[in-house]
Design a protein around this motif. Structure first.
Motif, PDB file in Angstrom:
ATOM      1  N   ASN A  85       7.708 -41.578 -12.955  1.00 16.77           N
ATOM      2  CA  ASN A  85       6.387 -42.087 -12.612  1.00 16.77           C
ATOM      3  C   ASN A  85       6.413 -43.502 -12.052  1.00 16.77           C
ATOM      4  O   ASN A  85       5.404 -43.989 -11.546  1.00 16.77           O
ATOM      5  N   ALA A  86       7.558 -44.186 -12.125  1.00 16.14           N
ATOM      6  CA  ALA A  86       7.627 -45.561 -11.650  1.00 16.14           C
ATOM      7  C   ALA A  86       7.363 -45.609 -10.148  1.00 16.14           C
ATOM      8  O   ALA A  86       8.051 -44.972  -9.355  1.00 16.14           O
ATOM      9  N   GLY A  87       6.357 -46.397  -9.768  1.00 19.91           N
ATOM     10  CA  GLY A  87       6.020 -46.532  -8.357  1.00 19.91           C
ATOM     11  C   GLY A  87       5.333 -45.328  -7.764  1.00 19.91           C
ATOM     12  O   GLY A  87       5.137 -45.259  -6.543  1.00 19.91           O
ATOM     13  N   ASN A  88       4.950 -44.351  -8.604  1.00 22.76           N
ATOM     14  CA  ASN A  88       4.376 -43.115  -8.099  1.00 22.76           C
ATOM     15  C   ASN A  88       2.904 -43.318  -7.739  1.00 22.76           C
ATOM     16  O   ASN A  88       2.219 -44.159  -8.303  1.00 22.76           O
ATOM     17  N   GLY A  89       2.448 -42.527  -6.794  1.00 20.10           N
ATOM     18  CA  GLY A  89       1.052 -42.565  -6.377  1.00 20.10           C
ATOM     19  C   GLY A  89       0.851 -41.608  -5.230  1.00 20.10           C
ATOM     20  O   GLY A  89       1.789 -40.920  -4.815  1.00 20.10           O
ATOM     21  N   PHE A  90      -0.361 -41.546  -4.704  1.00 19.31           N
ATOM     22  CA  PHE A  90      -0.611 -40.661  -3.573  1.00 19.31           C
ATOM     23  C   PHE A  90       0.190 -41.156  -2.361  1.00 19.31           C
ATOM     24  O   PHE A  90      -0.043 -42.244  -1.852  1.00 19.31           O
ATOM     25  N   GLY A  91       1.137 -40.339  -1.930  1.00 14.92           N
ATOM     26  CA  GLY A  91       1.989 -40.719  -0.809  1.00 14.92           C
ATOM     27  C   GLY A  91       3.116 -41.652  -1.178  1.00 14.92           C
ATOM     28  O   GLY A  91       3.848 -42.122  -0.303  1.00 14.92           O
ATOM     29  N   LEU A  92       3.281 -41.946  -2.456  1.00 18.39           N
ATOM     30  CA  LEU A  92       4.346 -42.832  -2.940  1.00 18.39           C
ATOM     31  C   LEU A  92       5.065 -42.111  -4.070  1.00 18.39           C
ATOM     32  O   LEU A  92       4.714 -42.260  -5.240  1.00 18.39           O
ATOM     33  N   GLN A  93       6.043 -41.297  -3.727  1.00 20.97           N
ATOM     34  CA  GLN A  93       6.695 -40.483  -4.733  1.00 20.97           C
ATOM     35  C   GLN A  93       7.625 -41.312  -5.606  1.00 20.97           C
ATOM     36  O   GLN A  93       8.404 -42.138  -5.111  1.00 20.97           O
ATOM     37  N   GLY A  94       7.548 -41.094  -6.925  1.00 19.61           N
ATOM     38  CA  GLY A  94       8.451 -41.747  -7.850  1.00 19.61           C
ATOM     39  C   GLY A  94       9.838 -41.143  -7.765  1.00 19.61           C
ATOM     40  O   GLY A  94      10.101 -40.235  -6.965  1.00 19.61           O
ATOM     41  N   PRO A  95      10.768 -41.617  -8.580  1.00 20.46           N
ATOM     42  CA  PRO A  95      12.140 -41.098  -8.529  1.00 20.46           C
ATOM     43  C   PRO A  95      12.193 -39.596  -8.772  1.00 20.46           C
ATOM     44  O   PRO A  95      11.406 -39.041  -9.543  1.00 20.46           O
ATOM     45  N   ALA A  96      13.134 -38.943  -8.101  1.00 23.20           N
ATOM     46  CA  ALA A  96      13.361 -37.510  -8.303  1.00 23.20           C
ATOM     47  C   ALA A  96      13.970 -37.278  -9.681  1.00 23.20           C
ATOM     48  O   ALA A  96      14.506 -38.203 -10.311  1.00 23.20           O
ATOM     49  N   PRO A  97      13.901 -36.066 -10.207  1.00 22.69           N
ATOM     50  CA  PRO A  97      14.522 -35.776 -11.504  1.00 22.69           C
ATOM     51  C   PRO A  97      16.007 -36.147 -11.508  1.00 22.69           C
ATOM     52  O   PRO A  97      16.732 -35.894 -10.530  1.00 22.69           O
ATOM     53  N   ALA A  98      16.444 -36.763 -12.594  1.00 23.50           N
ATOM     54  CA  ALA A  98      17.860 -37.104 -12.747  1.00 23.50           C
ATOM     55  C   ALA A  98      18.619 -35.859 -13.195  1.00 23.50           C
ATOM     56  O   ALA A  98      18.271 -35.242 -14.203  1.00 23.50           O
ATOM     57  N   VAL A  99      19.656 -35.483 -12.446  1.00 27.11           N
ATOM     58  CA  VAL A  99      20.377 -34.242 -12.727  1.00 27.11           C
ATOM     59  C   VAL A  99      21.876 -34.456 -12.584  1.00 27.11           C
ATOM     60  O   VAL A  99      22.344 -35.460 -12.041  1.00 27.11           O
ATOM     61  N   GLU A 100      22.618 -33.473 -13.072  1.00 24.30           N
ATOM     62  CA  GLU A 100      24.051 -33.415 -12.801  1.00 24.30           C
ATOM     63  C   GLU A 100      24.383 -31.998 -12.334  1.00 24.30           C
ATOM     64  O   GLU A 100      23.659 -31.035 -12.626  1.00 24.30           O
ATOM     65  N   GLY A 111      -8.473 -30.247  -2.206  1.00 22.30           N
ATOM     66  CA  GLY A 111      -7.372 -31.206  -2.154  1.00 22.30           C
ATOM     67  C   GLY A 111      -6.065 -30.676  -1.586  1.00 22.30           C
ATOM     68  O   GLY A 111      -5.431 -31.337  -0.744  1.00 22.30           O
ATOM     69  N   PRO A 112      -5.597 -29.480  -2.010  1.00 18.54           N
ATOM     70  CA  PRO A 112      -4.320 -28.984  -1.483  1.00 18.54           C
ATOM     71  C   PRO A 112      -4.294 -28.785   0.038  1.00 18.54           C
ATOM     72  O   PRO A 112      -3.219 -28.735   0.623  1.00 18.54           O
ATOM     73  N   PHE A 113      -5.459 -28.675   0.680  1.00 18.77           N
ATOM     74  CA  PHE A 113      -5.499 -28.583   2.139  1.00 18.77           C
ATOM     75  C   PHE A 113      -5.483 -29.966   2.793  1.00 18.77           C
ATOM     76  O   PHE A 113      -5.320 -30.070   4.009  1.00 18.77           O
ATOM     77  N   LEU A 114      -5.689 -31.016   2.002  1.00 13.67           N
ATOM     78  CA  LEU A 114      -5.824 -32.367   2.536  1.00 13.67           C
ATOM     79  C   LEU A 114      -4.561 -33.195   2.396  1.00 13.67           C
ATOM     80  O   LEU A 114      -4.380 -34.183   3.109  1.00 13.67           O
ATOM     81  N   PHE A 115      -3.679 -32.812   1.449  1.00 14.66           N
ATOM     82  CA  PHE A 115      -2.505 -33.603   1.117  1.00 14.66           C
ATOM     83  C   PHE A 115      -1.282 -33.193   1.930  1.00 14.66           C
ATOM     84  O   PHE A 115      -1.057 -31.994   2.159  1.00 14.66           O
ATOM     85  N   ASP A 116      -0.461 -34.188   2.304  1.00 19.90           N
ATOM     86  CA  ASP A 116       0.852 -33.845   2.860  1.00 19.90           C
ATOM     87  C   ASP A 116       1.821 -33.580   1.708  1.00 19.90           C
ATOM     88  O   ASP A 116       1.420 -33.475   0.548  1.00 19.90           O
ATOM     89  N   THR A 117       3.112 -33.449   2.001  1.00 18.55           N
ATOM     90  CA  THR A 117       4.072 -33.078   0.955  1.00 18.55           C
ATOM     91  C   THR A 117       4.199 -34.122  -0.144  1.00 18.55           C
ATOM     92  O   THR A 117       4.587 -33.797  -1.268  1.00 18.55           O
ATOM     93  N   GLY A 118       3.886 -35.380   0.160  1.00 14.42           N
ATOM     94  CA  GLY A 118       3.936 -36.442  -0.842  1.00 14.42           C
ATOM     95  C   GLY A 118       2.576 -36.756  -1.436  1.00 14.42           C
ATOM     96  O   GLY A 118       2.404 -37.776  -2.097  1.00 14.42           O
ATOM     97  N   HIS A 119       1.595 -35.871  -1.206  1.00 12.29           N
ATOM     98  CA  HIS A 119       0.231 -36.028  -1.722  1.00 12.29           C
ATOM     99  C   HIS A 119      -0.474 -37.266  -1.175  1.00 12.29           C
ATOM    100  O   HIS A 119      -1.357 -37.835  -1.818  1.00 12.29           O
ATOM    101  N   ALA A 120      -0.077 -37.677   0.036  1.00 12.79           N
ATOM    102  CA  ALA A 120      -0.881 -38.633   0.783  1.00 12.79           C
ATOM    103  C   ALA A 120      -2.016 -37.869   1.446  1.00 12.79           C
ATOM    104  O   ALA A 120      -1.823 -36.747   1.932  1.00 12.79           O
ATOM    105  N   VAL A 121      -3.221 -38.458   1.466  1.00 10.02           N
ATOM    106  CA  VAL A 121      -4.358 -37.798   2.095  1.00 10.02           C
ATOM    107  C   VAL A 121      -4.160 -37.840   3.608  1.00 10.02           C
ATOM    108  O   VAL A 121      -4.175 -38.911   4.224  1.00 10.02           O
ATOM    109  N   ALA A 122      -3.950 -36.674   4.197  1.00 11.70           N
ATOM    110  CA  ALA A 122      -3.648 -36.580   5.626  1.00 11.70           C
ATOM    111  C   ALA A 122      -4.823 -36.077   6.441  1.00 11.70           C
ATOM    112  O   ALA A 122      -4.839 -36.216   7.663  1.00 11.70           O
ATOM    113  N   VAL A 123      -5.805 -35.458   5.791  1.00 17.37           N
ATOM    114  CA  VAL A 123      -6.999 -34.931   6.460  1.00 17.37           C
ATOM    115  C   VAL A 123      -8.206 -35.670   5.888  1.00 17.37           C
ATOM    116  O   VAL A 123      -8.478 -35.594   4.686  1.00 17.37           O
TER     117      VAL A 123
END
Length: 514
Positions: A189-204, A82-94
């Motif tokens: 996790n809202a809206g998260n999925g393969f190639g659909l990244q959820g919100p980034a960590p909330a920080v200050e 799997g790690p060779f198949l996923f792009d940075t957002g874990h969409a299957v690219a290969v």
């Protein structure tokens, strides 16, 4: 007794196969001796994280009980492709359902590969409960041959070419990154999925930033930075400094020179353990180049490089006043003094290689959409052209002259890049310059790419990348980056963000995972 056909003794399933290392002769004497030392330590740990570096430079791991690791150490461990198949957002690219198109048949059906731990990298992580160790592994196909998509193997091949010339590269790491404080909220996790990244960590932000090495600002991050400094030293990393950079909570960490493979391993361990340390304290560390946060500055990864002659133990970049055109056959009783702002012809030829291949290989040092935001005129100390100068931080290659300490600093990289591919690509380019023997000139070299898409086009078009990586890995990286850029372009077409701003897509894609 219940039969366990996939047990650690059976050799199938999750733990490779019996005597995989011995069957294919994968260890030299140093690794075999290190394995014996590791086995004596396993009684002192509870868990072992078995790790490898994926094409994006992210650490992938499985955690096993120490008793299981006794078998994994010599049998290897099965990992999904799997790690060779996923792009940075874990969409299957290969594509793994039909012909993947990269020349690696074992990717079909997402078949397993075998990860063999490198016992020389075994580390007991300080302050962990349960007691946990961390070890890097090398990827192999099931027939015992090195995996064509393994990035650590690329660096090893480059170092083998240096060894043929009686040379050994030396690398110093200078890494900028961001320390922020988590503010809670949902896990993203809202809206998260393969190639659909959820919100980034909330920080200050940790502080207001925009100072330089101000002691009071360091005090505002010292609650994390000081114990982190101790941790890095306990891990055996040759830490030189922990500094507060310009942005709000922006840190710079520098390390003493190391041999190239040790430096790449150290970079992966450093990033992984910084994120682990911060996460367990309600903080978030990110190696994303330019987060979408108010007033944040860009971060870079400056790679310091020199080359030793293994015959003389001398730095071949060093220029001397009485022998400027030759490297001596042996170390003299007294080393001649170096001229100011001087570099040997070999050093200038190495720089010429860096500049000549900067455009084609830029993708390997700046591999994300976000990384190219730093390579613009608004960031005055970031490179915008392929050039070199003595002691000038505005150049892509800054030459630091000082006798045996003479070295070059390539300022092009972003801190989340794959350390094996980044270091290998620059050493490859430098060696091509060295073997060509033509010193660097002040003439214009091909311009640096201004976007990931432009970098991908240059990467596709040239021949040096394939000589470095081999056709399978070059093709795989093309597919991964095509997927990443296509998703970004589609988002921009739908959302129409303002020109020049860091987008929400970038922040979701990179801020958390990197």
């Amino acid at each position: 007794m219940i039969s366990r056909p996939w047990s650690v003794h059976g050799g199938e399933g999750a733990v490779g196969r019996p005597s995989f290392v011995a069957e294919f002769g994968l260890w030299d004497d140093r690794r075999a001796a290190a394995a014996e030392r590791v086995e004596t330590q396993l009684g002192e740990v509870d868990l072992v994280r078995v790790v490898f570096c994926d094409p994006h430079g992210l650490a992938r791991s499985k955690t096993v009980p120490a008793g299981v690791f006794r078998a994994v150490l010599r049998n290897g461990m099965d990992f999904s492709a799997g790690p060779f198949l996923f792009d940075t957002g874990h969409a299957v690219a290969v594509d793994f359902l039909t012909d993947p198109g990269v020349g690696v048949g074992e990717l079909l059906g997402a078949g397993d590969f075998v990860l063999v731990p490198d016992p020389r990298t075994f580390q007991v992580l300080p302050g962990t409960e349960p007691r946990t160790a961390w070890v890097l592994g090398d990827e192999y196909l099931r027939d015992g041959s090195p995996h064509p998509l393994a990035s650590r193997a690329v660096l090893r091949r480059v170092l083998g070419r240096y060894a043929e010339h009686d040379l050994a590269p030396v690398i110093g790491l200078e890494v900028e990154w961001y320390l922020t404080r988590l503010t809670g909220g949902t896990p993203g996790n809202a809206g998260n999925g393969f190639g659909l990244q959820g919100p980034a960590p909330a920080v200050e932000a940790m502080n207001s930033g925009y100072q330089f090495n101000l002691d009071g600002h360091y005090d505002s991050v010292a609650e994390a930075a000081d114990p982190l400094t101790v941790l890095l030293a306990e891990l055996g990393l040759p830490l030189r400094s922990m500094e507060h950079e310009s942005g709000p909570g922006q840190m710079e960490t520098t390390f003493a020179p190391m041999l190239a493979l040790d430096a790449a391993d150290a970079m992966l361990l450093f990033r992984t353990q910084v994120k682990r340390f911060c996460r367990r304290r309600g903080l978030h560390a990110s190696f994303m180049t330019l987060p979408r946060l108010d007033s944040f500055d860009s971060s870079g990864w400056h790679l310091h490089q020199s080359v030793l002659s293994t015959k003389t133990n001398r730095n071949v970049f060093a220029a001397t006043t009485d022998a400027p055109n030759a490297v001596p056959d042996a170390v003299p009783d007294s080393v001649p003094s170096a001229a100011p702002d001087a570099m040997s012809p070999e050093g200038e030829a190495y720089v010429a290689g860096l500049l000549a291949h900067a455009r084609e290989l830029c993708l390997l040092s700046v591999p994300t959409v976000n990384g190219y935001r730093r390579l613009g005129p608004e960031f005055t100390l970031s490179p915008t052209t392929a050039d070199w100068r003595f002691e000038d931080r505005t150049a892509m290659v800054r030459v630091l002259s000082g006798g045996e300490s003479t070295h070059v600093e390539n300022r092009i990289g972003e801190p989340c890049a794959n350390p094996y591919l980044t270091i290998a690509s620059q050493l490859h380019a430098g060696l091509e310059g060295l073997t060509a023997g033509a010193p660097a000139t002040r003439d214009a070299y091909p311009p640096l790419p201004k976007s990931l898409s432009e970098a991908l086009d240059a990467f596709r078009a040239g021949g040096s990348a394939e000589r470095l990586l081999g056709a399978p890995l070059k093709t795989c990286l093309e597919k991964l980056k095509e997927s990443e850029t296509a998703r970004f372009d589609a988002w921009c077409a739908a959302e129409r963000p303002a020109a020049g701003e860091v987008t929400e897509w970038e922040h979701r894609e990179y801020f958390g995972v990197f």
